[in-house]
Motif scaffolding. Structure first.
Motif, PDB file in Angstrom:
ATOM      1  N   GLN A  67       0.814  -0.966  -0.120  1.00 13.58           N
ATOM      2  CA  GLN A  67       0.118   0.030   0.008  1.00 13.58           C
ATOM      3  C   GLN A  67       0.911   1.260   0.017  1.00 13.58           C
ATOM      4  OE1 GLN A  67      -3.370  -0.181   2.604  1.00 13.58           O
ATOM      5  NE2 GLN A  67      -3.358   1.978   3.051  1.00 13.58           N
ATOM      6  N   SER A  68       0.709   2.147  -0.963  1.00  8.75           N
ATOM      7  CA  SER A  68       1.547   3.617  -1.166  1.00  8.75           C
ATOM      8  C   SER A  68       1.696   4.183  -0.044  1.00  8.75           C
ATOM      9  CB  SER A  68       1.004   4.042  -2.267  1.00  8.75           C
ATOM     10  OG  SER A  68      -0.268   4.396  -2.414  1.00  8.75           O
ATOM     11  N   ASP A  69       0.817   4.281   0.875  1.00  4.94           N
ATOM     12  CA  ASP A  69       0.804   5.230   1.832  1.00  4.94           C
ATOM     13  C   ASP A  69       0.970   4.511   3.333  1.00  4.94           C
ATOM     14  OD1 ASP A  69      -1.674   4.040   2.127  1.00  4.94           O
ATOM     15  OD2 ASP A  69      -2.867   6.020   2.570  1.00  4.94           O
ATOM     16  N   ALA A  70       1.210   3.238   3.211  1.00  9.58           N
ATOM     17  CA  ALA A  70       1.495   2.175   4.328  1.00  9.58           C
ATOM     18  C   ALA A  70       2.729   2.760   5.259  1.00  9.58           C
ATOM     19  CB  ALA A  70       1.215   1.034   4.216  1.00  9.58           C
ATOM     20  N   HIS A  71       2.796   2.819   6.488  1.00  8.85           N
ATOM     21  CA  HIS A  71       4.166   2.999   7.143  1.00  8.85           C
ATOM     22  C   HIS A  71       4.077   2.264   8.481  1.00  8.85           C
ATOM     23  CE1 HIS A  71       1.747   5.730   9.548  1.00  8.85           C
ATOM     24  NE2 HIS A  71       1.319   6.157   8.328  1.00  8.85           N
ATOM     25  N   GLY A  72       5.257   2.498   9.278  1.00  8.41           N
ATOM     26  CA  GLY A  72       5.421   1.492  10.696  1.00  8.41           C
ATOM     27  C   GLY A  72       6.425   0.696  10.656  1.00  8.41           C
ATOM     28  N   GLU A  73       6.768   0.283  11.870  1.00  7.13           N
ATOM     29  CA  GLU A  73       7.910  -0.544  12.210  1.00  7.13           C
ATOM     30  C   GLU A  73       8.044  -1.848  11.362  1.00  7.13           C
ATOM     31  OE1 GLU A  73       8.829  -1.013  16.025  1.00  7.13           O
ATOM     32  OE2 GLU A  73       8.885   1.076  16.592  1.00  7.13           O
ATOM     33  N   LEU A  74       6.670  -2.464  11.299  1.00  7.31           N
ATOM     34  CA  LEU A  74       6.556  -3.706  10.624  1.00  7.31           C
ATOM     35  C   LEU A  74       6.875  -3.529   9.170  1.00  7.31           C
ATOM     36  CD1 LEU A  74       6.299  -6.553  11.822  1.00  7.31           C
ATOM     37  CD2 LEU A  74       3.701  -6.452  11.789  1.00  7.31           C
ATOM     38  N   MET A  75       6.141  -2.395   8.662  1.00  6.68           N
ATOM     39  CA  MET A  75       6.220  -2.331   7.073  1.00  6.68           C
ATOM     40  C   MET A  75       7.723  -2.125   6.914  1.00  6.68           C
ATOM     41  SD  MET A  75       4.964  -2.103   4.319  1.00  6.68           S
ATOM     42  CE  MET A  75       3.107  -1.931   4.347  1.00  6.68           C
ATOM     43  N   THR A  76       8.480  -1.310   7.601  1.00  4.22           N
ATOM     44  CA  THR A  76       9.971  -1.287   7.450  1.00  4.22           C
ATOM     45  C   THR A  76      10.693  -2.140   7.293  1.00  4.22           C
ATOM     46  OG1 THR A  76       9.692   1.144   8.475  1.00  4.22           O
ATOM     47  CG2 THR A  76      11.922   0.320   8.285  1.00  4.22           C
ATOM     48  N   GLU A  77      10.348  -3.166   8.404  1.00  6.00           N
ATOM     49  CA  GLU A  77      10.849  -4.771   8.394  1.00  6.00           C
ATOM     50  C   GLU A  77      10.561  -5.386   7.158  1.00  6.00           C
ATOM     51  OE1 GLU A  77      10.727  -8.702  11.158  1.00  6.00           O
ATOM     52  OE2 GLU A  77       9.883  -6.842  12.129  1.00  6.00           O
ATOM     53  N   LEU A  78       9.502  -5.302   6.636  1.00  6.12           N
ATOM     54  CA  LEU A  78       9.256  -6.087   5.628  1.00  6.12           C
ATOM     55  C   LEU A  78       9.917  -5.505   4.245  1.00  6.12           C
ATOM     56  CD1 LEU A  78       7.475  -7.816   3.768  1.00  6.12           C
ATOM     57  CD2 LEU A  78       5.698  -6.138   3.563  1.00  6.12           C
ATOM     58  N   LEU A  79      10.140  -4.271   4.252  1.00  5.70           N
ATOM     59  CA  LEU A  79      10.954  -3.574   2.978  1.00  5.70           C
ATOM     60  C   LEU A  79      12.181  -4.235   3.065  1.00  5.70           C
ATOM     61  CD1 LEU A  79       9.379   0.004   2.770  1.00  5.70           C
ATOM     62  CD2 LEU A  79       9.518  -1.698   0.952  1.00  5.70           C
TER      63      LEU A  79
END
Length: 247
Positions: A29-41
């Protein structure tokens, strides 16, 4: 997207990648963020997994579940290492015929090309991990199941794959209109890898600089180009014609 070939949720995708699942592509999701999303990236980049940013509406169409801003597709096939494939084909004693797809992005074109490749005896198809068409339900359907019969390699960089093939004694021929040389005057009898470009941009200029030869199809109409799957079929069947002319 086939639901049985789908993973949704950030943690589930992280675990799948770390477990060695053949993830074909991840939609974020283009506007998703957060620690877990950072870990996924970080996980996706570390493992060279293809991903793209899309609006939340697309993810909602892909799955009715709580996707948390991430949906992944699992490839229905297991990809092959380039070195393993090339070595096995050379050791088999046959004259290698490989196909390289440079940034081809349409799954249906990909499937059609795989079908033709299977029919013409192509030993393997090489694509780049990022920016290439996914191996999904559309690919399987348009390939008429041929995707299960032709080895497919995903590489980090097309240019590195070309250098490896050249070092293995395999000539690289680019299908491009940016040449005066015709396909019909180009020898495809020896070990060869044919390179096809993307639907809209063709072959990357940096790739064209390192290939051994370039060849084009003659066009007699007013339209300046063919569909890439049709052009690919013409190139592959010219290789078949040359190799079997003496039979």
């Amino acid at each position: 997207m086939d639901k049985e070939n789908q993973i949704f949720g950030i943690r589930a995708i992280i675990e799948a990648v770390n477990a060695g699942k053949e993830i074909d592509k991840v939609f974020l999701q283009s506007d998703a963020h957060g620690e877990l999303m950072t870990e996924l990236l970080k996980t996706l980049k570390k493992n060279s997994v293809n991903f793209s940013y899309v609006p939340a509406e697309k993810l909602n169409r892909l799955t009715p579940n709580n996707h948390q801003g991430a949906v992944a597709t699992i490839a229905p096939i297991r990809f092959v290492k380039l070195e393993t494939l090339v070595e096995s084909v050379i050791e088999s004693g046959k004259t290698p015929l490989f196909l390289i797809l440079d940034q081809l992005s349409d799954a249906r074109n990909f499937g059609a090309i795989i079908r033709t490749a299977e029919c013409t005896g192509v030993d393997g198809i090489i694509v780049q991990k990022t920016g290439s068409a996914p191996v999904n339900g559309d690919t399987v359907k348009t390939s008429a199941g041929a995707v299960f019969n032709v080895p497919i390699c995903k590489v980090d960089h097309i240019k590195d794959a070309i250098f490896y093939l050249q070092g293995s004694g395999i000539k690289t021929v680019a299908a491009t209109e940016k040449t005066e040389d015709s396909l019909y005057t180009t020898s495809l009898k020896e070990p060869v890898a044919i390179i096809m470009g993307s639907e809209d941009r063709g072959i990357n200029p940096s790739v064209l600089k390192i290939v051994d030869e370039k060849a084009k199809l003659p066009l007699f109409g007013t339209i300046g180009s063919l569909n890439v799957s049709v052009a690919c079929g013409a190139f592959l069947y010219e290789a078949v014609r040359q190799r079997h002319a003496a039979d």
